[in-house]
Design a protein around this motif. Sequence first.
Motif, PDB file in Angstrom:
ATOM      1  N   LEU A   1       0.852  -1.210   0.062  1.00  0.00           N
ATOM      2  CA  LEU A   1       0.242   0.006  -0.007  1.00  0.00           C
ATOM      3  C   LEU A   1       0.974   1.231  -0.070  1.00  0.00           C
ATOM      4  O   LEU A   1       0.641   2.329  -0.688  1.00  0.00           O
ATOM      5  N   ARG A   2       1.804   1.122   0.947  1.00  0.00           N
ATOM      6  CA  ARG A   2       2.641   2.488   1.142  1.00  0.00           C
ATOM      7  C   ARG A   2       3.598   2.751  -0.391  1.00  0.00           C
ATOM      8  O   ARG A   2       3.653   3.810  -0.850  1.00  0.00           O
ATOM      9  N   ARG A   3       3.874   1.564  -0.900  1.00  0.00           N
ATOM     10  CA  ARG A   3       4.688   1.564  -2.344  1.00  0.00           C
ATOM     11  C   ARG A   3       3.856   1.971  -3.212  1.00  0.00           C
ATOM     12  O   ARG A   3       4.416   2.916  -4.107  1.00  0.00           O
ATOM     13  N   THR A   4       2.674   1.538  -3.456  1.00  0.00           N
ATOM     14  CA  THR A   4       1.845   2.034  -4.262  1.00  0.00           C
ATOM     15  C   THR A   4       1.513   3.631  -4.256  1.00  0.00           C
ATOM     16  O   THR A   4       1.632   4.382  -5.109  1.00  0.00           O
ATOM     17  N   ARG A   5       1.290   3.968  -3.008  1.00  0.00           N
ATOM     18  CA  ARG A   5       1.091   5.372  -2.895  1.00  0.00           C
ATOM     19  C   ARG A   5       1.984   6.326  -3.070  1.00  0.00           C
ATOM     20  O   ARG A   5       2.024   7.144  -4.032  1.00  0.00           O
ATOM     21  N   GLU A   6       3.204   6.077  -3.048  1.00  0.00           N
ATOM     22  CA  GLU A   6       4.651   6.761  -2.866  1.00  0.00           C
ATOM     23  C   GLU A   6       4.904   6.852  -4.607  1.00  0.00           C
ATOM     24  O   GLU A   6       5.332   7.800  -5.316  1.00  0.00           O
ATOM     25  N   THR A   7       4.776   5.570  -5.265  1.00  0.00           N
ATOM     26  CA  THR A   7       4.884   5.470  -6.617  1.00  0.00           C
ATOM     27  C   THR A   7       3.948   6.445  -7.481  1.00  0.00           C
ATOM     28  O   THR A   7       4.229   7.250  -8.331  1.00  0.00           O
ATOM     29  N   VAL A   8       2.649   6.414  -7.142  1.00  0.00           N
ATOM     30  CA  VAL A   8       1.666   7.451  -7.838  1.00  0.00           C
ATOM     31  C   VAL A   8       2.036   8.763  -7.298  1.00  0.00           C
ATOM     32  O   VAL A   8       2.140   9.709  -8.375  1.00  0.00           O
ATOM     33  N   ASP A   9       2.533   9.076  -6.251  1.00  0.00           N
ATOM     34  CA  ASP A   9       2.781  10.553  -6.056  1.00  0.00           C
ATOM     35  C   ASP A   9       3.874  10.917  -6.827  1.00  0.00           C
ATOM     36  O   ASP A   9       3.986  12.082  -7.442  1.00  0.00           O
ATOM     37  N   ILE A  10       4.907  10.157  -7.134  1.00  0.00           N
ATOM     38  CA  ILE A  10       6.156  10.689  -7.643  1.00  0.00           C
ATOM     39  C   ILE A  10       5.789  10.628  -9.316  1.00  0.00           C
ATOM     40  O   ILE A  10       6.249  11.387 -10.082  1.00  0.00           O
ATOM     41  N   ILE A  11       5.237   9.736  -9.842  1.00  0.00           N
ATOM     42  CA  ILE A  11       4.750   9.663 -11.157  1.00  0.00           C
ATOM     43  C   ILE A  11       4.114  11.188 -11.460  1.00  0.00           C
ATOM     44  O   ILE A  11       4.324  11.563 -12.442  1.00  0.00           O
ATOM     45  N   LYS A  12       3.222  11.476 -10.523  1.00  0.00           N
ATOM     46  CA  LYS A  12       2.322  12.776 -10.965  1.00  0.00           C
ATOM     47  C   LYS A  12       3.448  14.001 -11.006  1.00  0.00           C
ATOM     48  O   LYS A  12       3.392  14.908 -11.752  1.00  0.00           O
ATOM     49  N   GLN A  13       4.514  13.782  -9.951  1.00  0.00           N
ATOM     50  CA  GLN A  13       5.545  14.789 -10.011  1.00  0.00           C
ATOM     51  C   GLN A  13       6.422  14.869 -11.456  1.00  0.00           C
ATOM     52  O   GLN A  13       6.512  15.753 -11.962  1.00  0.00           O
ATOM     53  N   VAL A  14       6.599  13.507 -11.514  1.00  0.00           N
ATOM     54  CA  VAL A  14       7.255  13.454 -13.098  1.00  0.00           C
ATOM     55  C   VAL A  14       6.609  14.253 -14.283  1.00  0.00           C
ATOM     56  O   VAL A  14       7.247  14.963 -14.861  1.00  0.00           O
ATOM     57  N   LEU A  15       5.531  13.846 -14.218  1.00  0.00           N
ATOM     58  CA  LEU A  15       4.596  14.250 -15.425  1.00  0.00           C
ATOM     59  C   LEU A  15       4.266  15.571 -15.445  1.00  0.00           C
ATOM     60  O   LEU A  15       4.070  16.322 -16.297  1.00  0.00           O
ATOM     61  N   SER A  16       4.497  16.164 -14.279  1.00  0.00           N
ATOM     62  CA  SER A  16       4.244  17.647 -14.143  1.00  0.00           C
ATOM     63  C   SER A  16       5.319  18.530 -14.699  1.00  0.00           C
ATOM     64  O   SER A  16       5.146  19.734 -15.362  1.00  0.00           O
ATOM     65  N   GLY A  17       6.404  18.047 -14.918  1.00  0.00           N
ATOM     66  CA  GLY A  17       7.770  18.784 -15.571  1.00  0.00           C
ATOM     67  C   GLY A  17       8.547  19.470 -14.708  1.00  0.00           C
ATOM     68  O   GLY A  17       9.530  20.046 -14.942  1.00  0.00           O
ATOM     69  N   GLN A  18       7.902  19.634 -13.540  1.00  0.00           N
ATOM     70  CA  GLN A  18       8.823  20.306 -12.119  1.00  0.00           C
ATOM     71  C   GLN A  18       9.546  19.231 -11.732  1.00  0.00           C
ATOM     72  O   GLN A  18       9.822  18.102 -12.013  1.00  0.00           O
ATOM     73  N   GLU A  19      10.675  20.055 -10.902  1.00  0.00           N
ATOM     74  CA  GLU A  19      11.682  19.320 -10.242  1.00  0.00           C
ATOM     75  C   GLU A  19      11.031  18.521  -9.362  1.00  0.00           C
ATOM     76  O   GLU A  19      10.205  18.769  -8.345  1.00  0.00           O
ATOM     77  N   VAL A  20      11.421  17.166  -9.340  1.00  0.00           N
ATOM     78  CA  VAL A  20      10.953  16.168  -8.449  1.00  0.00           C
ATOM     79  C   VAL A  20      11.630  16.158  -7.002  1.00  0.00           C
ATOM     80  O   VAL A  20      12.909  15.963  -6.884  1.00  0.00           O
ATOM     81  N   SER A  21      10.764  16.352  -5.983  1.00  0.00           N
ATOM     82  CA  SER A  21      11.320  16.441  -4.561  1.00  0.00           C
ATOM     83  C   SER A  21      10.363  15.460  -3.768  1.00  0.00           C
ATOM     84  O   SER A  21       9.027  15.971  -3.498  1.00  0.00           O
ATOM     85  N   TYR A  22      10.803  14.290  -3.215  1.00  0.00           N
ATOM     86  CA  TYR A  22       9.925  13.537  -2.667  1.00  0.00           C
ATOM     87  C   TYR A  22      10.810  12.755  -1.498  1.00  0.00           C
ATOM     88  O   TYR A  22      11.908  12.229  -1.591  1.00  0.00           O
ATOM     89  N   ASP A  23      10.220  12.940  -0.124  1.00  0.00           N
ATOM     90  CA  ASP A  23      10.595  12.408   1.029  1.00  0.00           C
ATOM     91  C   ASP A  23       9.661  11.386   1.513  1.00  0.00           C
ATOM     92  O   ASP A  23       8.628  11.652   2.201  1.00  0.00           O
ATOM     93  N   GLY A  24       9.800   9.975   1.135  1.00  0.00           N
ATOM     94  CA  GLY A  24       8.995   8.999   1.651  1.00  0.00           C
ATOM     95  C   GLY A  24       9.505   7.751   2.374  1.00  0.00           C
ATOM     96  O   GLY A  24      10.893   8.112   2.743  1.00  0.00           O
TER      97      GLY A  24
END
Length: 334
Positions: free
Chosen positions: A115-138
């Motif tokens: 569950l946690r891995r799926t949530r973090e993956t979805v969050d990061i994919i959205k950041q990547v697709l935004s075109g902005q710098e990816v910053s994630y602390d999970g």
Amino acid sequence: MASNRDVFLPVAAQPSVDALVEQAQSAEDLGYDRAWLPESWGRNAAVVLTSIAERTDSIGIGTSIMPVYSRSPALIGMTTATLQEVSEGRLRLGVGPSGPIVIENWHGIDFGNPLRRTRETVDIIKQVLSGQEVSYDGEYFDLDGFRLRCDPPERQPPIDAAGMGPKAVELAGRFADGWHALMLTEEGLAERYEDFQHGRELAEKDPDGGQVTLSLTCMALEDRKRARQLVRGHAAFYIGGMGTYYRDNMARQGYEEVAHEVYDLWQEDEKRAATRAIDDDLLDTLCVGGTPDECRERVAEWEAMDCVDRVSVSFPRGAEVEEILNTVEALAPE
């Protein structure tokens, strides 16, 4: 013209990439809205979907599912952006944990907290697709300092999450744009839909929004006996042969006794007995198998459920290419 019926290309081995492309082309010609492709331990979904995108014109494409353990979230994001580019905006991404037997025995990775891995993956994919710098602390991923090197998609592809258990489905509602449902009875689907709505409420989204796509195992043949044999064998394989994941899913839906019976028999290599243990009542609330007329009526009943936005016509393992194409044609949108 878009329909509310998709096609779920076979998870079982096919003779060639060309065979999968042909099935997608047939679905496009018959009016299906999207061709979903699973990724298990066979062909690479991204490569096959690229071939499909290049050789079709209008049918949507999608991954159902791309496991969150076999690629990093950033790589899934890069793959998503690339597939959206080559398909000219026809992609819908489906992700999920798959199951421990595949992740641990094939990929050699600890299944951990799906569950946690799926949530973090979805969050990061959205950041990547935004075109902005990816910053994630999970808990699993700590990322900083990079952004997508190419242009992000002009049209952001929706991201769906697969799930069978209550918490997994709630997660799909809370963090994703839709839910991929599979191996659920009608009653089980209705119960899990409440979890999906609850997840959307927790995220302060419209609880009745989001897209629910049901992968429904179907076989529509004039040879009724053969059709039912195929879908029954498919159900038995998943309940009995894919670890405890699907067994426990059936037990949760009120079929604990038969789920354990099928599992135990399969583990004892009594596969025929395991298959026979799935009676007609259970089979008919889990799969669609029979003559074309019977199957068309049954699929329409699933589509009429308030909690189903799309039915994805899926196929049992063991079905021949000709039987798959016959079913695609028999269950084409009207």
